[in-house]
Design a protein around this motif. Sequence first.
Motif, PDB file in Angstrom:
ATOM      1  N   PHE A 133       2.839  -1.902  -1.012  1.00 42.79           N
ATOM      2  CA  PHE A 133       2.492  -1.224  -2.262  1.00 42.79           C
ATOM      3  C   PHE A 133       3.678  -1.140  -3.224  1.00 42.79           C
ATOM      4  CE2 PHE A 133       0.571   1.785  -5.107  1.00 42.79           C
ATOM      5  CZ  PHE A 133      -0.796   1.565  -4.960  1.00 42.79           C
ATOM      6  N   GLY A 134       4.847  -0.877  -2.687  1.00 42.81           N
ATOM      7  CA  GLY A 134       6.043  -0.745  -3.525  1.00 42.81           C
ATOM      8  C   GLY A 134       6.396  -2.016  -4.262  1.00 42.81           C
ATOM      9  N   ARG A 135       6.010  -3.177  -3.706  1.00 40.16           N
ATOM     10  CA  ARG A 135       6.322  -4.451  -4.343  1.00 40.16           C
ATOM     11  C   ARG A 135       5.216  -4.891  -5.306  1.00 40.16           C
ATOM     12  NH1 ARG A 135       8.520  -5.034   0.795  1.00 40.16           N
ATOM     13  NH2 ARG A 135       6.593  -5.829   1.714  1.00 40.16           N
ATOM     14  N   SER A 136       3.959  -4.526  -4.982  1.00 39.38           N
ATOM     15  CA  SER A 136       2.842  -5.026  -5.792  1.00 39.38           C
ATOM     16  C   SER A 136       2.473  -4.114  -6.963  1.00 39.38           C
ATOM     17  CB  SER A 136       1.615  -5.261  -4.910  1.00 39.38           C
ATOM     18  OG  SER A 136       1.207  -4.051  -4.292  1.00 39.38           O
ATOM     19  N   HIS A 137       2.560  -2.797  -6.768  1.00 41.72           N
ATOM     20  CA  HIS A 137       2.206  -1.827  -7.819  1.00 41.72           C
ATOM     21  C   HIS A 137       0.921  -2.191  -8.555  1.00 41.72           C
ATOM     22  CE1 HIS A 137       5.833   0.564  -7.465  1.00 41.72           C
ATOM     23  NE2 HIS A 137       6.575  -0.518  -7.556  1.00 41.72           N
ATOM     24  N   PRO A 138      -0.218  -2.312  -7.867  1.00 41.31           N
ATOM     25  CA  PRO A 138      -1.454  -2.716  -8.552  1.00 41.31           C
ATOM     26  C   PRO A 138      -1.984  -1.643  -9.493  1.00 41.31           C
ATOM     27  CG  PRO A 138      -1.927  -2.042  -6.303  1.00 41.31           C
ATOM     28  CD  PRO A 138      -0.435  -2.050  -6.438  1.00 41.31           C
ATOM     29  N   ASP A 139      -2.632  -2.089 -10.567  1.00 40.87           N
ATOM     30  CA  ASP A 139      -3.346  -1.177 -11.463  1.00 40.87           C
ATOM     31  C   ASP A 139      -4.777  -0.973 -10.982  1.00 40.87           C
ATOM     32  OD1 ASP A 139      -1.301  -0.920 -13.623  1.00 40.87           O
ATOM     33  OD2 ASP A 139      -1.634  -3.089 -13.775  1.00 40.87           O
ATOM     34  N   ILE A 140      -5.328  -2.039 -10.377  1.00 32.30           N
ATOM     35  CA  ILE A 140      -6.701  -2.004  -9.877  1.00 32.30           C
ATOM     36  C   ILE A 140      -6.733  -2.603  -8.474  1.00 32.30           C
ATOM     37  CG2 ILE A 140      -9.078  -2.835 -10.197  1.00 32.30           C
ATOM     38  CD1 ILE A 140      -8.458  -3.058 -13.210  1.00 32.30           C
ATOM     39  N   ILE A 141      -7.415  -1.923  -7.554  1.00 28.50           N
ATOM     40  CA  ILE A 141      -7.626  -2.445  -6.206  1.00 28.50           C
ATOM     41  C   ILE A 141      -9.115  -2.771  -6.050  1.00 28.50           C
ATOM     42  CG2 ILE A 141      -7.567  -1.937  -3.722  1.00 28.50           C
ATOM     43  CD1 ILE A 141      -5.243  -0.009  -4.317  1.00 28.50           C
ATOM     44  N   ILE A 142      -9.394  -3.961  -5.570  1.00 27.80           N
ATOM     45  CA  ILE A 142     -10.770  -4.348  -5.233  1.00 27.80           C
ATOM     46  C   ILE A 142     -10.836  -4.389  -3.711  1.00 27.80           C
ATOM     47  CG2 ILE A 142     -12.580  -6.081  -5.503  1.00 27.80           C
ATOM     48  CD1 ILE A 142     -10.973  -7.112  -7.960  1.00 27.80           C
ATOM     49  N   CYS A 143     -11.639  -3.519  -3.126  1.00 28.05           N
ATOM     50  CA  CYS A 143     -11.557  -3.316  -1.674  1.00 28.05           C
ATOM     51  C   CYS A 143     -12.918  -3.368  -0.991  1.00 28.05           C
ATOM     52  CB  CYS A 143     -10.889  -1.971  -1.408  1.00 28.05           C
ATOM     53  SG  CYS A 143     -10.606  -1.625   0.335  1.00 28.05           S
ATOM     54  N   GLU A 144     -12.993  -4.128   0.092  1.00 28.21           N
ATOM     55  CA  GLU A 144     -14.174  -4.157   0.942  1.00 28.21           C
ATOM     56  C   GLU A 144     -14.394  -2.765   1.549  1.00 28.21           C
ATOM     57  OE1 GLU A 144     -17.283  -4.700   3.110  1.00 28.21           O
ATOM     58  OE2 GLU A 144     -16.564  -6.529   2.149  1.00 28.21           O
ATOM     59  N   ALA A 145     -15.627  -2.275   1.481  1.00 26.92           N
ATOM     60  CA  ALA A 145     -15.927  -0.922   1.979  1.00 26.92           C
ATOM     61  C   ALA A 145     -15.817  -0.824   3.496  1.00 26.92           C
ATOM     62  CB  ALA A 145     -17.319  -0.494   1.523  1.00 26.92           C
ATOM     63  N   MET A 146     -16.302  -1.851   4.198  1.00 30.29           N
ATOM     64  CA  MET A 146     -16.329  -1.820   5.657  1.00 30.29           C
ATOM     65  C   MET A 146     -15.227  -2.711   6.217  1.00 30.29           C
ATOM     66  SD  MET A 146     -18.871   0.221   5.854  1.00 30.29           S
ATOM     67  CE  MET A 146     -19.220   0.242   7.609  1.00 30.29           C
ATOM     68  N   LEU A 147     -14.166  -2.081   6.692  1.00 27.88           N
ATOM     69  CA  LEU A 147     -13.030  -2.813   7.255  1.00 27.88           C
ATOM     70  C   LEU A 147     -12.719  -2.299   8.653  1.00 27.88           C
ATOM     71  CD1 LEU A 147     -10.639  -2.626   4.158  1.00 27.88           C
ATOM     72  CD2 LEU A 147     -11.703  -4.722   5.017  1.00 27.88           C
ATOM     73  N   ASN A 148     -12.091  -3.134   9.454  1.00 28.87           N
ATOM     74  CA  ASN A 148     -11.598  -2.682  10.755  1.00 28.87           C
ATOM     75  C   ASN A 148     -10.392  -1.773  10.532  1.00 28.87           C
ATOM     76  OD1 ASN A 148     -13.482  -4.249  12.159  1.00 28.87           O
ATOM     77  ND2 ASN A 148     -12.165  -6.057  12.072  1.00 28.87           N
ATOM     78  N   GLY A 149     -10.169  -0.851  11.433  1.00 23.88           N
ATOM     79  CA  GLY A 149      -9.078   0.101  11.253  1.00 23.88           C
ATOM     80  C   GLY A 149      -9.489   1.137  10.223  1.00 23.88           C
ATOM     81  N   ILE A 150      -8.669   1.311   9.197  1.00 24.66           N
ATOM     82  CA  ILE A 150      -9.024   2.230   8.107  1.00 24.66           C
ATOM     83  C   ILE A 150     -10.062   1.538   7.223  1.00 24.66           C
ATOM     84  CG2 ILE A 150      -8.168   3.566   6.145  1.00 24.66           C
ATOM     85  CD1 ILE A 150      -5.373   3.405   7.394  1.00 24.66           C
ATOM     86  N   SER A 151     -11.218   2.153   7.063  1.00 26.86           N
ATOM     87  CA  SER A 151     -12.245   1.547   6.211  1.00 26.86           C
ATOM     88  C   SER A 151     -11.792   1.610   4.758  1.00 26.86           C
ATOM     89  CB  SER A 151     -13.574   2.277   6.372  1.00 26.86           C
ATOM     90  OG  SER A 151     -13.537   3.540   5.720  1.00 26.86           O
ATOM     91  N   GLY A 152     -12.412   0.774   3.926  1.00 24.67           N
ATOM     92  CA  GLY A 152     -12.074   0.789   2.508  1.00 24.67           C
ATOM     93  C   GLY A 152     -12.336   2.140   1.878  1.00 24.67           C
ATOM     94  N   ILE A 153     -13.422   2.777   2.280  1.00 25.11           N
ATOM     95  CA  ILE A 153     -13.769   4.084   1.712  1.00 25.11           C
ATOM     96  C   ILE A 153     -12.750   5.143   2.127  1.00 25.11           C
ATOM     97  CG2 ILE A 153     -15.486   5.938   1.764  1.00 25.11           C
ATOM     98  CD1 ILE A 153     -17.641   3.766   1.813  1.00 25.11           C
ATOM     99  N   ASP A 154     -12.355   5.144   3.401  1.00 24.19           N
ATOM    100  CA  ASP A 154     -11.323   6.088   3.848  1.00 24.19           C
ATOM    101  C   ASP A 154      -9.971   5.759   3.219  1.00 24.19           C
ATOM    102  OD1 ASP A 154     -13.075   7.527   5.397  1.00 24.19           O
ATOM    103  OD2 ASP A 154     -12.645   6.410   7.235  1.00 24.19           O
ATOM    104  N   GLY A 155      -9.792   4.477   2.880  1.00 20.28           N
ATOM    105  CA  GLY A 155      -8.532   4.058   2.269  1.00 20.28           C
ATOM    106  C   GLY A 155      -8.314   4.630   0.885  1.00 20.28           C
ATOM    107  N   LEU A 156      -9.392   5.064   0.218  1.00 17.14           N
ATOM    108  CA  LEU A 156      -9.270   5.619  -1.129  1.00 17.14           C
ATOM    109  C   LEU A 156      -8.254   6.759  -1.185  1.00 17.14           C
ATOM    110  CD1 LEU A 156     -13.050   5.573  -2.046  1.00 17.14           C
ATOM    111  CD2 LEU A 156     -11.263   4.437  -3.374  1.00 17.14           C
TER     112      LEU A 156
END
Length: 214
Positions: free
Chosen positions: A47-70
């Motif tokens: 994150f420190g290198r990319s500094h995105p303005d917008i994240i496009i994220c799959e909702a259902m992911l292994n590990g931390i889900s996209g929704i929990d990632g919010l």
Amino acid sequence: MKKHVLKIAIIDNDDLLGGIYRQYFQECEDYELQGVYSSVHALLSNFGRSHPDIIICEAMLNGISGIDGLEYFYRKNKDLKVLMMSQKNDFKLIKEAFKKGASGYLIKPMTKERLFNALDTLSQHGIALELDVAKKIIDSFQTKSFDVFSKKENEIIELLTQGFTYKMIADKLFVTPSAVNFHIQNIYVKLNVNSKSEALQKLKEMEMRQLNAA
């Protein structure tokens, strides 16, 4: 004056799509793809290198889900926007995403045109909602559905609250008036009421509780 180019990060656990996403952004002047990641953790680590303005994220992911990632994304930058995407046009999933702060919801598979339409809408209006998703949300609130009743009972309740008579309900559902009466008696029993007016009042109270809990 130099135009501000928005930085985009994508999280998708389908490795085959990485090249397609990069191809989409190759000749784009308004958005710059910072990276395609396979997990929430992978993006957070960079994150420190990319500094995105917008994240496009799959909702259902292994590990931390996209929704929990919010929650984790907004800890890094409370001003960024997150577009969730999923193959599932499921109201519960959509509702959970928006409850946790998503700025939009897209249905896969994603075309280049739909993706950039969503990004343009998001950057201009702060939210991006495709027609199919909007319809799903509207339908969920317009159609009364209570877990305590069967599918047929819910259909009858929907018409009953719209002012339909028993005969009109029977014609609408292609059943006999006696069948409608049978279902309505079951509805009365479940509601613990003895009349149509009592039933309508109790149904209205149930609907209000359901909307408040949504």
